[in-house]
Write an enzyme that holds these catalytic residues in place. Structure first.
Site, PDB file in Angstrom:
ATOM      1  N   GLY A 187       0.830  -1.208   0.000  1.00 10.60           N
ATOM      2  CA  GLY A 187       0.000   0.000   0.000  1.00 10.60           C
ATOM      3  C   GLY A 187       0.865   1.259   0.000  1.00 10.60           C
ATOM      4  N   LYS A 220      16.987 -15.811  -2.331  1.00 16.78           N
ATOM      5  CA  LYS A 220      16.233 -16.987  -2.803  1.00 16.78           C
ATOM      6  C   LYS A 220      14.715 -16.821  -2.679  1.00 16.78           C
ATOM      7  CE  LYS A 220      18.073 -20.729  -4.012  1.00 16.78           C
ATOM      8  NZ  LYS A 220      18.838 -20.783  -5.257  1.00 16.78           N
ATOM      9  N   PRO A 221      14.194 -16.297  -1.534  1.00 13.72           N
ATOM     10  CA  PRO A 221      12.727 -16.128  -1.471  1.00 13.72           C
ATOM     11  C   PRO A 221      12.203 -15.253  -2.612  1.00 13.72           C
ATOM     12  CG  PRO A 221      13.715 -15.794   0.698  1.00 13.72           C
ATOM     13  CD  PRO A 221      14.844 -15.912  -0.274  1.00 13.72           C
ATOM     14  N   GLY A 233     -16.239   3.220  18.098  1.00 12.89           N
ATOM     15  CA  GLY A 233     -16.384   1.797  18.397  1.00 12.89           C
ATOM     16  C   GLY A 233     -17.837   1.374  18.375  1.00 12.89           C
ATOM     17  N   CYS A 251     -17.158   9.960  17.267  1.00 11.01           N
ATOM     18  CA  CYS A 251     -18.271   9.025  17.034  1.00 11.01           C
ATOM     19  C   CYS A 251     -18.733   8.398  18.350  1.00 11.01           C
ATOM     20  CB  CYS A 251     -17.906   8.017  15.957  1.00 11.01           C
ATOM     21  SG  CYS A 251     -19.371   7.450  15.083  1.00 11.01           S
ATOM     22  N   GLN A 257     -20.533  10.149  21.602  1.00 14.44           N
ATOM     23  CA  GLN A 257     -21.753   9.642  22.248  1.00 14.44           C
ATOM     24  C   GLN A 257     -21.502   9.412  23.739  1.00 14.44           C
ATOM     25  OE1 GLN A 257     -22.846   6.244  19.803  1.00 14.44           O
ATOM     26  NE2 GLN A 257     -23.402   7.528  18.056  1.00 14.44           N
ATOM     27  N   GLU A 279     -28.072   1.659  21.955  1.00 12.07           N
ATOM     28  CA  GLU A 279     -27.162   0.597  21.515  1.00 12.07           C
ATOM     29  C   GLU A 279     -26.702  -0.244  22.718  1.00 12.07           C
ATOM     30  OE1 GLU A 279     -23.528   2.001  19.652  1.00 12.07           O
ATOM     31  OE2 GLU A 279     -22.959   0.001  19.008  1.00 12.07           O
ATOM     32  N   ARG A 327     -24.895   4.230  13.375  1.00 10.29           N
ATOM     33  CA  ARG A 327     -26.349   4.047  13.300  1.00 10.29           C
ATOM     34  C   ARG A 327     -27.081   4.941  14.288  1.00 10.29           C
ATOM     35  NH1 ARG A 327     -27.035  -0.448  10.230  1.00 10.29           N
ATOM     36  NH2 ARG A 327     -25.287  -1.891  10.376  1.00 10.29           N
ATOM     37  N   HIS A 385     -16.254  11.365  11.465  1.00  4.00           N
ATOM     38  CA  HIS A 385     -14.862  10.893  11.571  1.00  4.00           C
ATOM     39  C   HIS A 385     -13.902  11.857  10.866  1.00  4.00           C
ATOM     40  CE1 HIS A 385     -15.671   6.792  13.147  1.00  4.00           C
ATOM     41  NE2 HIS A 385     -16.848   7.004  12.582  1.00  4.00           N
ATOM     42  N   GLU A 435     -10.818  12.029  11.150  1.00  3.15           N
ATOM     43  CA  GLU A 435      -9.532  11.377  10.848  1.00  3.15           C
ATOM     44  C   GLU A 435      -9.437  10.892   9.404  1.00  3.15           C
ATOM     45  OE1 GLU A 435     -11.921  10.211  12.766  1.00  3.15           O
ATOM     46  OE2 GLU A 435     -12.093   8.024  12.723  1.00  3.15           O
TER      47      GLU A 435
HETATM   48  N1  GLN Z   1     -21.707   2.446  17.702  1.00  5.97           N
HETATM   49  C1  GLN Z   1     -22.013   3.815  17.423  1.00  5.97           C
HETATM   50  C2  GLN Z   1     -23.110   3.952  16.372  1.00  5.97           C
HETATM   51  O1  GLN Z   1     -23.323   3.052  15.577  1.00  5.97           O
HETATM   52  C3  GLN Z   1     -20.775   4.610  17.037  1.00  5.97           C
HETATM   53  C4  GLN Z   1     -20.133   4.127  15.779  1.00  5.97           C
HETATM   54  C5  GLN Z   1     -18.702   4.633  15.608  1.00  5.97           C
HETATM   55  O2  GLN Z   1     -18.047   4.986  16.591  1.00  5.97           O
HETATM   56  N2  GLN Z   1     -18.187   4.616  14.389  1.00  5.97           N
HETATM   57  O3  GLN Z   1     -23.746   4.948  16.300  1.00  5.97           O
END
Ligand code: GLN
Length: 533
Positions: free
Chosen positions: A20, A191-192, A356, A383, A387, A407, A464, A509, A511
């Site tokens: 990459g 060789k590899p 997450g 994200c 929350q 969630e 979501r 996001h 990033e």
């Molecule tokens: N789990 C959370 C949602 O779905 C946050 C998702 C995330 O951090 N990308 O809203």
């Protein structure tokens, strides 16, 4: 340029050699010579996209502006080229088969037996050429995931063989291998590499250029030997020696003449050397920075730093532009408790709570937020991190006992984070989140507005759940404001606590869109606040 050129990058000997980064570096060099270049990754697994993969399996899932969930290598491509990628830049075996099977069900094959060759290989070729014909790139660099000799890679190598034959001097193959150094004998071993080139030759593909990953300088003899055994010009044996930062690779590849040899073979005029001035300025800053800024990155996938690849790179970009080295402490959210949080987070210049999914590690994230808020630490939540900032504020400042995201707790009496209406009937997990770039309008006199210096931005999403606007007035009364909103839906995209030094949560996001030449405003402001704390 009328005739798109196609460069294929294959790998041998071992995975994780950095195909990459080599692809992105070659693309950077060609781009800086004035060509319109893009990079595509073909992944030989059966998932339709990496969106459903656990980050432990494959690292971060990178999201493009058009909402494709893709391989993390696309992040490198964007960071190097500063040009957005799209769904067309990442294709998996799963997607190829899905397309072919859909066509078969529609009857498009007119009664023919549908086979790997030619139907699957034709679909692969169609996806490769699409970037040249439809998206009009001058040069398309296609990275083939996996290593030569894998059963999964065979149809891709066959497609490359056919395209090389059809396109003649408009196509070339760069093969990346490893030259290991054996301590016992004090020797570099070729060789590899010879074996891996043999595997390619057995599939009918003669590589044009070899890039050899090595810890030590190869010297002229080894290059000559490899050239002779692998039927390539000695100038086409390129050394890729280990360097301290991936951002040095384009410069090294230019010194090695990788771009020139590729251009010669593709019948492209080799004009003056490309201008890498801005890139080199960044590199000098990166190397020179001697002051340190320490960021605690709180997440549940910290055993695998690749799970936070774009966040780590975005922090490096921003710190570099502030003439600092960033020291990132990866902190496992599952290990944080109310007893140890102060000791674990003390001494950091700032705290970042990561994105997450699901319950695991959530309590530790909430502890980290509470510690940051109560101690007026510079804080960024991304994200799920945003929350968590909302949930923590609801519970501990607004005193909404058991406030939560649905969630984590379906029956929370205060669902301050909740499923969006259009998510409620979703049953398929793949590609159904709120994905891709959405507009966000910023409130004047906020930290967000100050970061962007503008009142409108576009940011990429992957989630979501959302801030539940039924509670917005309660939050604003108690000092947490929505400083960025979607202009159509009024969804809160940024929250902050103006009373604190710099305490910001973003539902999107940032990033994903930080690049070497264009660090992201949110990360720039976050690092600045961390330095000036
Ligand atoms: N789990 C959370 C949602 O779905 C946050 C998702 C995330 O951090 N990308 O809203």
């Amino acid at each position: 340029m009328p005739d798109t050129r196609y460069i294929f990058v294959t790998g041998g000997v071992a995975s994780s050699l950095g195909k990459g980064i080599i692809s992105a570096s070659l693309a950077k060099l060609l781009q800086s010579r004035g060509y319109k270049v893009t990079i595509q990754k073909l992944d030989p697994y059966l998932n339709v996209d990496p969106g459903t993969l656990n980050p432990y399996e494959h690292g971060e899932c990178y999201v493009t502006e058009d909402g494709a969930e893709t391989d993390l290598d696309l992040g490198h491509y964007e960071r190097f080229l500063n040009v957005p990628t799209s769904q067309a830049n990442n294709v998996t075996t799963g997607r190829i088969y899905q397309n072919v099977i859909n066509k078969e069900r529609k009857g498009d094959y007119l009664g023919k037996t549908v086979q790997i060759i030619p139907h699957i290989t034709d679909e692969i070729k169609r996806n490769i050429k699409l970037l040249g014909t439809k998206h009009k790139f001058d040069v398309v660099i296609t990275e083939i995931g996996g290593t030569v000799g894998d059963i999964e890679s065979l149809p891709y190598i066959e497609a490359v063989r056919q395209l090389k034959w059809e396109l003649g001097s408009r196509a070339l193959v760069v093969h990346l291998t490893l030259v290991p150094f054996l301590n016992a004998s004090g020797e570099l071993k070729t060789k590899p590499t010879q074996h891996s080139v043999k595997a390619l030759l057995e599939a009918g593909v003669q590589p044009d250029v070899l890039v050899l990953r090595t810890e030590k300088d190869l010297g002229a003899d080894i290059r000559k030997k490899v050239a002779l055994f692998c039927n390539v010009n000695p100038r086409a044996v390129i050394q890729s020696i280990d360097v301290s930062t991936i951002y040095e690779v384009p410069v090294k590849m230019q010194e090695e003449g990788l771009d020139e040899i590729c251009m010669e073979k593709l019948d492209l005029p080799v004009n003056k050397t490309p201008d890498l001035k801005k890139w080199k300025n960044f590199l000098t800053k990166l190397k020179k920075a001697d002051k340190k800024v320490t960021i605690g990155l709180v997440g549940k996938y910290v055993e695998l730093a690749d799970a936070y690849k774009s966040i780590i790179e975005a922090l490096i970009h921003a710190a570099t532009y502030h003439d600092h080295k960033v020291d990132i402490k990866l902190i496992h959210s599952e290990s944080l408790t109310s007893e140890n949080v102060a000791e674990r987070l003390n001494g950091l210049d700032a705290i970042l709570v990561a994105p997450g999914f699901g319950n695991r590690g959530i309590d530790g994230k909430l502890e980290a937020v509470q510690y940051a808020r109560e101690n007026n630490k510079v804080f960024l939540g991304i994200c799920l991190g945003m929350q968590c900032a909302v949930i923590e504020y609801a519970r501990n400042v607004i005193k909404l006992d058991k406030a939560n995201s649905t969630e984590m707790d379906h029956s929370s009496p205060y669902p301050v984070i909740d499923l969006m209406e259009d998510q409620k009937n979703v049953t398929d997990m793949g590609g159904t989140m709120r994905l891709g770039a959405y507009e966000c309008k910023l409130k004047e006199n906020s930290a967000a507005y100050a970061a962007y210096g503008n009142d409108i931005t576009h940011e990429r999403h992957r989630h979501r759940y959302e801030f539940n606007n039924d509670f917005l007035s309660k939050f604003e009364e108690k000092g947490m404001i929505a400083s960025g909103c979607n202009p159509e839906t009024e969804l809160a995209e940024i929250v902050e606590v103006p009373e604190l030094k710099w305490f910001v949560g973003v539902q999107f996001h940032p990033e994903y869109s930080s690049t070497v030449l264009k660090p992201h405003p949110i990360f720039m402001a976050f690092i600045k606040a961390a330095i000036n704390k």
